[in-house]
Design an enzyme around this catalytic site. Structure first.
Site, PDB file in Angstrom:
ATOM      1  N   ASP A  95       0.784  -1.234   0.000  1.00 30.51           N
ATOM      2  CA  ASP A  95       0.000   0.000   0.000  1.00 30.51           C
ATOM      3  C   ASP A  95       0.820   1.289   0.000  1.00 30.51           C
ATOM      4  OD1 ASP A  95       1.080  -0.357   2.486  1.00 30.51           O
ATOM      5  OD2 ASP A  95      -0.783  -0.248   3.613  1.00 30.51           O
ATOM      6  N   HIS A  96       2.091   1.215   0.425  1.00 31.21           N
ATOM      7  CA  HIS A  96       2.847   2.458   0.618  1.00 31.21           C
ATOM      8  C   HIS A  96       3.612   2.931  -0.610  1.00 31.21           C
ATOM      9  CE1 HIS A  96       1.959   2.105   4.858  1.00 31.21           C
ATOM     10  NE2 HIS A  96       2.704   3.140   5.159  1.00 31.21           N
ATOM     11  N   ASP A 160       3.749  -0.900  11.607  1.00 27.19           N
ATOM     12  CA  ASP A 160       3.276   0.411  11.189  1.00 27.19           C
ATOM     13  C   ASP A 160       2.634   1.032  12.421  1.00 27.19           C
ATOM     14  OD1 ASP A 160       2.407   1.940   8.384  1.00 27.19           O
ATOM     15  OD2 ASP A 160       1.152   2.386  10.126  1.00 27.19           O
ATOM     16  N   ARG A 448      -1.288  12.592   9.945  1.00 25.58           N
ATOM     17  CA  ARG A 448      -0.037  13.320  10.215  1.00 25.58           C
ATOM     18  C   ARG A 448       0.126  14.477   9.247  1.00 25.58           C
ATOM     19  NH1 ARG A 448       3.431   8.009  11.330  1.00 25.58           N
ATOM     20  NH2 ARG A 448       2.609   7.767  13.435  1.00 25.58           N
ATOM     21  N   SER A 643       6.472   7.423  12.955  1.00 23.70           N
ATOM     22  CA  SER A 643       6.424   6.110  12.325  1.00 23.70           C
ATOM     23  C   SER A 643       7.088   5.001  13.129  1.00 23.70           C
ATOM     24  CB  SER A 643       7.123   6.235  10.974  1.00 23.70           C
ATOM     25  OG  SER A 643       7.449   4.979  10.468  1.00 23.70           O
ATOM     26  N   ARG A 645       8.957   2.939  11.469  1.00 19.40           N
ATOM     27  CA  ARG A 645      10.041   2.519  10.560  1.00 19.40           C
ATOM     28  C   ARG A 645      11.355   2.323  11.313  1.00 19.40           C
ATOM     29  NH1 ARG A 645       9.416   8.403   7.755  1.00 19.40           N
ATOM     30  NH2 ARG A 645       7.299   7.632   7.738  1.00 19.40           N
TER      31      ARG A 645
HETATM   32  C1  MIC Z   1       3.318   6.606   8.402  1.00 20.74           C
HETATM   33  O1  MIC Z   1       2.123   6.829   8.494  1.00 20.74           O
HETATM   34  O2  MIC Z   1       4.195   7.420   8.752  1.00 20.74           O
HETATM   35  C2  MIC Z   1       3.762   5.274   7.857  1.00 20.74           C
HETATM   36  C3  MIC Z   1       4.431   5.498   6.563  1.00 20.74           C
HETATM   37  O3  MIC Z   1       2.648   4.456   7.650  1.00 20.74           O
HETATM   38  C4  MIC Z   1       4.715   4.639   8.879  1.00 20.74           C
HETATM   39  C5  MIC Z   1       5.349   3.406   8.420  1.00 20.74           C
HETATM   40  C6  MIC Z   1       6.525   3.580   7.544  1.00 20.74           C
HETATM   41  O4  MIC Z   1       7.326   4.486   7.739  1.00 20.74           O
HETATM   42  O5  MIC Z   1       6.701   2.738   6.651  1.00 20.74           O
HETATM   43  C7  MIC Z   1       4.110   4.386  10.251  1.00 20.74           C
HETATM   44  O6  MIC Z   1       3.218   5.076  10.646  1.00 20.74           O
HETATM   45  O7  MIC Z   1       4.619   3.526  10.988  1.00 20.74           O
HETATM   46 FE1  SF4 Z   2      -0.573   4.776   5.013  1.00 17.83          FE
HETATM   47 FE2  SF4 Z   2       0.538   5.502   7.339  1.00 17.83          FE
HETATM   48 FE3  SF4 Z   2      -0.904   7.217   5.889  1.00 17.83          FE
HETATM   49 FE4  SF4 Z   2      -2.091   5.250   7.075  1.00 17.83          FE
HETATM   50  S1  SF4 Z   2      -1.003   6.923   8.083  1.00 17.83           S
HETATM   51  S2  SF4 Z   2      -2.475   5.926   4.995  1.00 17.83           S
HETATM   52  S3  SF4 Z   2      -0.603   3.611   6.912  1.00 17.83           S
HETATM   53  S4  SF4 Z   2       1.024   6.283   5.323  1.00 17.83           S
END
Ligand code: MIC
Ligand code: SF4
Length: 755
Positions: A95-96, A160, A448, A643, A645
């Protein structure tokens, strides 16, 4: 039938007796959080009264979910663990990595060809190790989990931070780094410090413009981005029960933005309705049979102050829609105050784009309420002023809203429907003109809004609001439009007012989908080959990190003293960098490029102490690495917010940073550092942050006697030859100290496989 129904039945079979045992031991009524946690102790973990905020506890989560951007690293680690199959049901979600540009079809095929190597890798690892695979276009991890896997009273972890979304279905669902997921998939216990408990009592009932999103926007304003750290937030009260299950999901989802370990709600009819509507009547029936255990005890909710560490009460009858931002999700402004607040701060008020959808707000209810506003554009002869886009959370949602005519209505206001994926939420948005770095405002229903997150432009002021308010602000083209009181002038010059949004909790005709996008793994995957091309720039097999040398760390150079907010987006940026998530060497070229250097107030410009010249952070760190010199990163409050990550911990580790010393950490990031064998330390006295100078050489002393609860000493050698020392704290327990000594947690698992 639901996935893994046998596992769910087993959880419920053991649930009552485990709750009973915990109640007996604690000798008092229990919150829902405690019931779920005590019902999920790992078999190696004895039952005892755990100290909230103190005891480390070993848990046995029921399942694991991973999204493609983090799954690559999680599975590269799992491949080294030497296990033939995952020990608990696990899934991967693509999805990312899909860029939102020209609309869903074109964007999806571009992603499928552009990311072929990564998708093939994830599909084959999944097939080999018994992991369910959701292909690109199927939807966003948290929406797919809510629709298919979440179940009341269950416990899951996911790579995540918004894994917490599944709290909407009464789970304890927690975001973790890939190394944690790897442990659980390998059948090991998962360790967590027993969380503190925040109770949120919702009285009254949502109506009119107020939505579930506004509950969490308000809570974020109260608790701030670090107020939930180390805590589980449990919602209860008549307002909670009256709310839809997906609304609960939205609230839990954004609990990540207050740093909460997770959030949850007790099992109620909204959850049972949602389970039935998503084809899981069997789970609803099984949950009904043990339902008194799937919510907090009545005494707890009657006298919450006695059982929670903190209690917040929100009256939904009085709740105003909120708009949070810019640049941080906790800056909450009620819609009626936005005119003043925006003027006082000089925020640009023309809304250029409204974006709805994402894992946070993609439910049928959300979209139907937003569409009720989009409809009024034609009915009232209006013209939507801002651009508008939708990223549906899953193919099931997209298919259903298309069938019900919603997409057509959105198209009429000029909306772009992007692929069922993260897209603009994580910077996978080819926004035309963003490279000009113009000051502008966007409003979205994501979670975010850190600087540069959506479109890479640090001058985009991003605000978070409910999907319905986002739609209204996009129609009006103004951040200061208050749809509750203000009017608009239509194409005919008449004054019109928007009617409050209305919608359906669940589709009256039921959900529908042709191809949900799921691929089941092989029964026996032992012959499946996983190929990683050694010359790939997207994937790289991992080399174990080196064990600790057995002595104090001395002669460390200061890599950067980061000033102010330093989220995981600052430490390891997403957007264009997502493509290197499976290649540690390549992604390390984004190390800390977003962090602000305290000494010159600039991003990505630090002094190379070997040459005296300023250069990019990764470049300077590579120079230290080449010279065999260790370094240290210094940071401010809530370092690593955002995140899950683990790249934000692996990159510095890989490039030779030895320690990260900050005023405070965000939970997941701190654990990720520990797992990767890094030293994560905090100032005992926060003012000592001011002692760190640009040309300092740093030593960390006391490591030969590294022990739980015992402070270490940091010694600074300033350029003028003077030295000073101060104490630093850490939260390592005995096992985590072993990870540090071994060089990483994975080195220990690897060693145990060899035996
Ligand atoms: C996000 O919302 O910041 C992400 C991208 O979903 C991350 C995960 C990632 O960095 O791959 C998260 O929230 O953990
Ligand atoms: Fe994707 Fe993270 Fe955004 Fe949710 S908050 S849509 S998991 S990047």
């Amino acid at each position: 039938m639901a996935f893994d129904i046998e596992m769910i039945k087993k959880v419920y079979a053991n649930f009552p007796s485990r709750v009973e045992a915990a109640r007996k031991l604690l000798n008092r009524p229990l919150t829902l959080t405690e019931k779920i946690l005590y019902a999920h102790l790992h078999q190696s973990q004895g039952l005892e009264e755990f100290q909230r905020g103190k005891s480390y506890v070993d848990f046995a989560p029921d399942r694991v979910a991973m999204q493609d951007a983090t799954a690559q690293m999680a599975l590269l680690q799992f491949m080294q663990a030497g296990r033939p199959k995952v020990a608990v049901p696990s899934t991967v979600h693509c999805d990312h990595l899909i860029t939102a540009k020209d609309g869903s079809k074109t964007d999806l095929s571009a992603a499928v060809s552009g990311n072929k190597e990564v998708y093939d890798f994830l599909a084959s690892v999944s097939n080999k190790y018994g992991i369910g695979f959701w292909k690109p276009g199927a939807g966003i991890i948290h929406q797919i989990v809510l629709e298919n896997y979440a179940f009341p009273g269950g416990m899951m972890i996911g790579t995540d931070s918004h894994t917490v979304n599944a709290g909407g279905l009464g789970m304890i669902a927690i975001g973790v780094g890939g190394a944690d997921a790897c442990d659980v998939m390998a059948g090991l216990a998962w360790e967590l410090k027993m969380p503190k408990l925040i109770g949120v009592k919702l009285t009254g009932k949502l109506s009119g413009w107020a939505s579930a999103k506004d509950v969490i926007l308000k809570v974020a304003g109260i608790l701030t981005v670090k107020g939930g750290t180390g805590s589980v937030v449990e919602y209860f009260g008549e307002g909670a029960v009256a709310m839809s299950c997906t609304g609960k999901g939205t609230i839990c989802n954004m609990g990540a933005e207050i740093g909460a370990t997770t959030s949850t709600f007790g099992y109620d009819e909204s959850m049972s309705r949602y389970l039935v509507a998503t084809g899981r009547a069997d789970v609803a029936a099984a949950a009904d049979a043990v339902k008194e255990h799937l919510t907090g005890d009545a005494e707890v909710y009657a006298q919450p102050e006695k059982y929670f560490d903190e209690v917040i009460e929100i009256n939904l009858n009085e709740l105003e829609p909120h708009i949070n931002g810019p640049f941080t999700p906790d800056l909450a402004t009620p819609v009626s105050k936005m005119k003043e607040v925006a003027a006082a701060n000089g925020w640009p008020t023309e809304v250029k784009v409204g974006l709805i959808g994402s894992c946070t707000n993609s439910s049928y209810e959300d979209i139907s309420r937003a569409v009720s506003l989009a409809k009024q554009v034609a009915e009232k002869d209006l013209k939507a002023k801002a651009e508008f886009s939708i990223t549906p959370g899953s193919e099931q949602i997209r298919y259903t809203i298309e069938r019900d005519g919603f997409i057509e209505t959105f198209n009429k206001i000029g909306a772009e429907v992007y692929a069922n994926a993260c897209g603009p939420c994580i910077g996978m948005w080819a926004r035309a003109g963003a490279d000009k770095k113009e000051k502008n405002t966007i409003v979205h229903s994501f979670n975010r809004n850190f600087a540069a997150r959506q479109d890479g432009n640090p001058n985009t002021f991003a605000f978070v609001a409910s999907p319905e308010l986002t739609t209204a602000l996009a129609i009006a083209g103004s951040l200061t439009f208050n749809p509750l009181t203000d009017t608009l002038v239509n194409e005919k010059g008449e004054t019109v007012k928007l009617d409050p949004p209305t919608g359906d909790e669940l589709p009256t005709k039921g959900f529908a989908v042709e191809d949900a996008g799921y691929i089941a793994p092989a029964e026996d995957g032992s012959n499946v080959q996983v190929v990683v091309n050694p010359s790939s720039d997207r994937l790289q097999l991992l080399e174990p990190f080196k064990a600790w040398e057995g002595s104090d760390l001395t002669g460390l150079k200061l890599l950067i003293k980061a000033k102010g907010k330093c989220t995981t987006d600052h430490i390891s940026m997403a957007g264009p960098w997502l493509k290197y998530r499976g290649h540690l060497d390549n992604i390390s070229n984004n190390l800390l490029i977003g962090a602000i250097n305290f000494f010159n107030e600039k991003p990505n410009s630090v002094k190379n102490q070997l040459t005296g010249e300023y250069a990019e952070v990764p470049k300077v760190q590579r120079a230290y690495k080449a010279a065999g010199i260790g370094s240290i990163v210094v940071g401010d409050e809530n370092y690593g917010e955002g995140s899950s990550r683990e790249h934000a911990a692996m990159e510095p580790r890989f490039l030779g940073v030895r320690a990260v010393l900050v005023k405070s950490f965000a939970r997941i990031h701190e654990t990720n550092l520990k797992k990767q064998g890094m030293l994560g330390l905090t100032f005992v006295n926060k003012e000592d942050y001011n002692k760190i100078q640009e040309n300092d050489e740093v030593a960390i002393l006391g490591l030969t006697a590294f022990a739980p609860g015992k402070n270490l000493t940091v010694q600074l050698k300033h350029q003028d030859g003077t030295t000073e020392s101060f104490e630093v704290a850490h939260t390592y327990n005995a096992q985590q100290i072993d990870w540090f000594k071994a060089g990483a947690a994975l080195n220990i698992i690897r060693a145990s496989v060899g035996k």
